[in-house]
Each structure stands twice: as structure tokens, then as C-alpha cells.
Scaffold this active site. Structure first.
Site, short mmCIF file in Angstrom:
data_model
loop_
_atom_site.label_atom_id
_atom_site.label_comp_id
_atom_site.label_asym_id
_atom_site.label_seq_id
_atom_site.Cartn_x
_atom_site.Cartn_y
_atom_site.Cartn_z
N SER A 101 0.85 -1.21 0.00
CA SER A 101 0.00 0.00 0.00
C SER A 101 0.88 1.24 0.00
O SER A 101 2.00 1.23 0.55
CB SER A 101 -0.88 0.02 1.26
OG SER A 101 -1.56 1.26 1.36
N TYR A 144 -1.78 -0.63 10.37
CA TYR A 144 -1.94 -1.15 8.99
C TYR A 144 -0.77 -0.69 8.12
O TYR A 144 -0.17 -1.49 7.39
CB TYR A 144 -3.27 -0.63 8.43
CG TYR A 144 -3.46 -0.81 6.94
CD1 TYR A 144 -3.92 -2.02 6.42
CD2 TYR A 144 -3.21 0.23 6.06
CE1 TYR A 144 -4.11 -2.18 5.06
CE2 TYR A 144 -3.39 0.08 4.70
CZ TYR A 144 -3.84 -1.12 4.20
OH TYR A 144 -4.02 -1.28 2.83
P1 NAP Z 1 -11.54 -5.60 0.41
O1 NAP Z 1 -12.45 -5.09 -0.65
O2 NAP Z 1 -11.88 -5.37 1.84
O3 NAP Z 1 -11.27 -7.18 0.16
C1 NAP Z 1 -10.43 -7.86 1.04
C2 NAP Z 1 -10.31 -9.31 0.60
O4 NAP Z 1 -9.42 -9.99 1.49
C3 NAP Z 1 -11.63 -10.05 0.62
O5 NAP Z 1 -11.66 -10.91 -0.48
C4 NAP Z 1 -11.54 -10.83 1.93
O6 NAP Z 1 -12.28 -12.04 1.88
C5 NAP Z 1 -10.08 -11.14 2.00
N1 NAP Z 1 -9.60 -11.45 3.34
C6 NAP Z 1 -9.68 -10.67 4.46
N2 NAP Z 1 -9.12 -11.31 5.50
C7 NAP Z 1 -8.68 -12.51 5.03
C8 NAP Z 1 -8.02 -13.61 5.63
N3 NAP Z 1 -7.69 -13.62 6.94
N4 NAP Z 1 -7.72 -14.68 4.85
C9 NAP Z 1 -8.06 -14.69 3.54
N5 NAP Z 1 -8.68 -13.69 2.91
C10 NAP Z 1 -8.99 -12.60 3.66
O7 NAP Z 1 -10.08 -4.97 0.24
P2 NAP Z 1 -9.32 -4.35 -1.03
O8 NAP Z 1 -9.47 -2.88 -0.95
O9 NAP Z 1 -9.64 -5.07 -2.27
O10 NAP Z 1 -7.82 -4.67 -0.58
C11 NAP Z 1 -7.06 -5.73 -1.14
C12 NAP Z 1 -5.61 -5.48 -0.77
O11 NAP Z 1 -5.21 -4.20 -1.28
C13 NAP Z 1 -5.36 -5.42 0.73
O12 NAP Z 1 -4.13 -6.05 1.04
C14 NAP Z 1 -5.28 -3.93 1.02
O13 NAP Z 1 -4.49 -3.64 2.15
C15 NAP Z 1 -4.63 -3.43 -0.27
N6 NAP Z 1 -4.85 -2.00 -0.53
C16 NAP Z 1 -6.11 -1.50 -0.73
C17 NAP Z 1 -6.26 -0.14 -0.96
C18 NAP Z 1 -7.62 0.51 -1.19
O14 NAP Z 1 -7.71 1.76 -1.19
N7 NAP Z 1 -8.67 -0.25 -1.41
C19 NAP Z 1 -5.14 0.70 -0.97
C20 NAP Z 1 -3.90 0.15 -0.76
C21 NAP Z 1 -3.76 -1.21 -0.54
P3 NAP Z 1 -13.65 -12.24 2.74
O15 NAP Z 1 -14.56 -11.12 2.40
O16 NAP Z 1 -14.19 -13.54 2.33
O17 NAP Z 1 -13.22 -12.25 4.16
#
Ligand code: NAP
Length: 248
Positions: free
Chosen positions: A143, A157
Site C-alpha cells: 500500500s 496497517y
Molecule cells: P476488500 O475489498 O476489503 O477485500 C479484502 C479481501 O481480502 C476479501 O476478499 C476478503 O475475503 C479477503 N480477506 C480478508 N481477511 C482474510 C483472511 N484472513 N484470509 C483470507 N482472505 C482474507 O479490500 P481491497 O481494498 O480489495 O484490498 C485488497 C488489498 O489491497 C489489501 O491487502 C489492502 O491492504 C490493499 N490495498 C487496498 C487499498 C484501497 O484503497 N482499497 C489501498 C492500498 C492497498 P472475505 O470477504 O471472504 O473475508
């Protein structure tokens, strides 16, 4: 040879887009999820409807037994993994370090950091030429928070993502001679459900003007960078980072 992609947290957000784009590009895909089975089923259905091959696997990546079992299931259903995207990640409610409990901090580190280590280990045991594998590629979803620190919001985080960056550099060097490339993407403000999980669904709109491009990014834009790093087009790229953050 079959190309087999495991996407942790492939059920929603960035992971779901990586799974869909990976299938479009010819990977057999394992869509991992922790709680949201219906969302994982949707992603698998979309891939199959478009003629691709996909399976879903329940695993809490922070649990060693779950991670091991998931890779064994992939061995049986799709064949050994050749590409891993460590995407599963969690955040907690916006707050200051002074108010954070050990339980909260430990859970974030367990999922974001330990989970990435465990899945990378299982993938390495199958991909490394030292272990008789064909080589492969790993992409860690870090991130921009690793650079920015996220003060007053979620320093825990941000620190977990800093750990993922160092993990990326070290593992890339450790595996470079074994045919495995390891890179990371650092998304900025991306429109997914993770912000609602931080108790702040309006966050994306509020921070939009802090992004030099003056807009939020999409999960699909992050997926493009991830798939490029996995591809042979990136054959001499390892230990590298792509910021997908609109200039932030
Ligand atoms: P999201 O929409 O909240 O999706 C998170 C995903 O991770 C879901 O599929 C969830 O599955 C899964 N997950 C959560 N805990 C888990 C665990 N213990 N074991 C296996 N799967 C798990 O998040 P996102 O925004 O797509 O983020 C994805 C990645 O990008 C993350 O690492 C996040 O830190 C990074 N990121 C996001 C942003 C942003 O602005 N969105 C920015 C920078 C980095 P379930 O729903 O089934 O639990």
C-alpha cells in the site's frame, strides 16, 4: 505447461479483479476467501461463464493449517501453483496509536504479514527450481500507506505494509537464483469496500483531492499492474515496486 494463479482475498475488491483478469489472460485461478463465500462463488462463476477455469478455497491466510490445506487443494484441483498474489489484507477502525489494543495490532500483522509469509512459503515449495519446480512469480499487494504512515488513521496497517515491502525485497533476493520473481504493487486510494471496514465509507471521496490526479483508482487499474508483474513481460523485474496511486 499450465499456469496456475492463487489470489488470496480473491473474493472481493482488488483480488476479485486480479482473479478475473488473470483468468482472461489464461491462468487457472484459485479464488481464496475468508468469510464471504457468496462473493467468491460469484467470481468463480464469472470466470467459468467466460470460458475460464477457476476454483474457490476457504482459508484464513493467518492460520498455518488453512494456508497449507489451500495449496494442497490447488495441487489436486488445478495443479501446482505457478503464480501467487498475496492480496488478502485487513484494516481496522480509524484511530490513533494511543488507543490501539494488542489484539487489534496482532490481528492486522497476522493477516497482512504472517499470512503473506505462509502463502509465499507454500508457493516457494512448489515453484522453486531448488525444490524441483518450474519457477514462478509472486506479487505482494502492499500500500502507499507503507510510504505515508497513515497518522491518525491506521499506523498499524501502514506498518504492516512496510513489513510487506521489506519482505518483498528480501524474498526477491533469496529466490532470484531459483527462478522465482517477487515484486509488489502499492495501491493508493482505490474504490473498494475496505474503507467501509474502517468505519469510514466517505473516506474515498474526502481524500480524493489529496491525490495529484484528483480521482480515486479502480481495482481494475491495480489488477493491470499485478498481472504485468506476473507476466513474462516483466522477466528481468524482481524486488521492485509499482505505485498505482495517481501520483500520491
Ligand atoms: P476488500 O475489498 O476489503 O477485500 C479484502 C479481501 O481480502 C476479501 O476478499 C476478503 O475475503 C479477503 N480477506 C480478508 N481477511 C482474510 C483472511 N484472513 N484470509 C483470507 N482472505 C482474507 O479490500 P481491497 O481494498 O480489495 O484490498 C485488497 C488489498 O489491497 C489489501 O491487502 C489492502 O491492504 C490493499 N490495498 C487496498 C487499498 C484501497 O484503497 N482499497 C489501498 C492500498 C492497498 P472475505 O470477504 O471472504 O473475508
Amino acid at each position: 505447461m499450465d499456469r496456475v494463479l492463487v489470489v488470496t482475498g480473491g473474493s472481493r475488491g482488488i483480488g476479485a479483479e486480479v482473479a478475473r483478469l488473470g483468468a482472461e489472460q489464461g491462468y487457472k485461478v484459485c479464488v481464496n476467501y475468508a468469510r464471504n463465500k457468496a462473493a467468491a462463488q460469484d467470481v468463480v462463476k464469472t470466470i467459468r461463464d467466460n470460458g475460464g477455469e477457476a476454483m474457490m478455497a476457504h482459508a484464513d491466510v493467518a492460520e498455518e493449517a488453512d494456508a497449507k490445506a489451500m495449496f494442497r487443494l490447488v495441487d489436486q484441483e488445478l495443479g501446482p501453483v505457478t503464480a501467487l498474489v498475496n492480496n488478502a489484507g485487513i484494516i481496522d477502525q480509524t484511530g490513533r496509536v494511543a488507543d490501539m489494543t494488542a489484539e487489534r495490532i496482532n490481528r492486522i500483522l497476522a493477516v497482512n504479514v504472517t499470512g503473506s509469509f505462509l502463502c509465499a512459503r507454500e508457493a516457494t515449495l512448489r515453484m522453486s527450481k531448488e525444490h524441483g519446480g518450474p519457477g514462478g512469480a509472486i506479487v505482494n499487494v502492499s500500500s502507499a500507506a507503507a510510504r505515508l504512515g497513515s497518522p491518525g488513521e491506521f499506523v498499524d496497517y501502514a506498518a504492516s505494509k512496510g513489513a510487506m515491502d521489506t519482505f518483498t525485497i528480501g524474498l526477491a533476493k533469496e529466490l532470484a537464483a531459483e527462478g522465482i520473481r517477487v515484486n509488489a504493487v502499492r495501491p493508493g486510494l482505490i474504490d473498494t469496500e475496505i474503507h467501509a471496514a474502517a468505519g469510514d465509507a466517505e473516506r474515498v471521496e474526502r481524500f480524493r483531492t489529496a491525490v495529484p490526479m484528483q480521482r480515486v483508482g479502480s481495482a481494475a487499474e491495480v489488477a493491470e499492474a499485478v498481472l504485468w508483474l506476473l507476466s513474462d513481460s516483466a522477466s528481468y523485474v524482481t524486488g521492485s515496486f509499482i505505485d498505482v496511486a495517481g501520483g500520491r
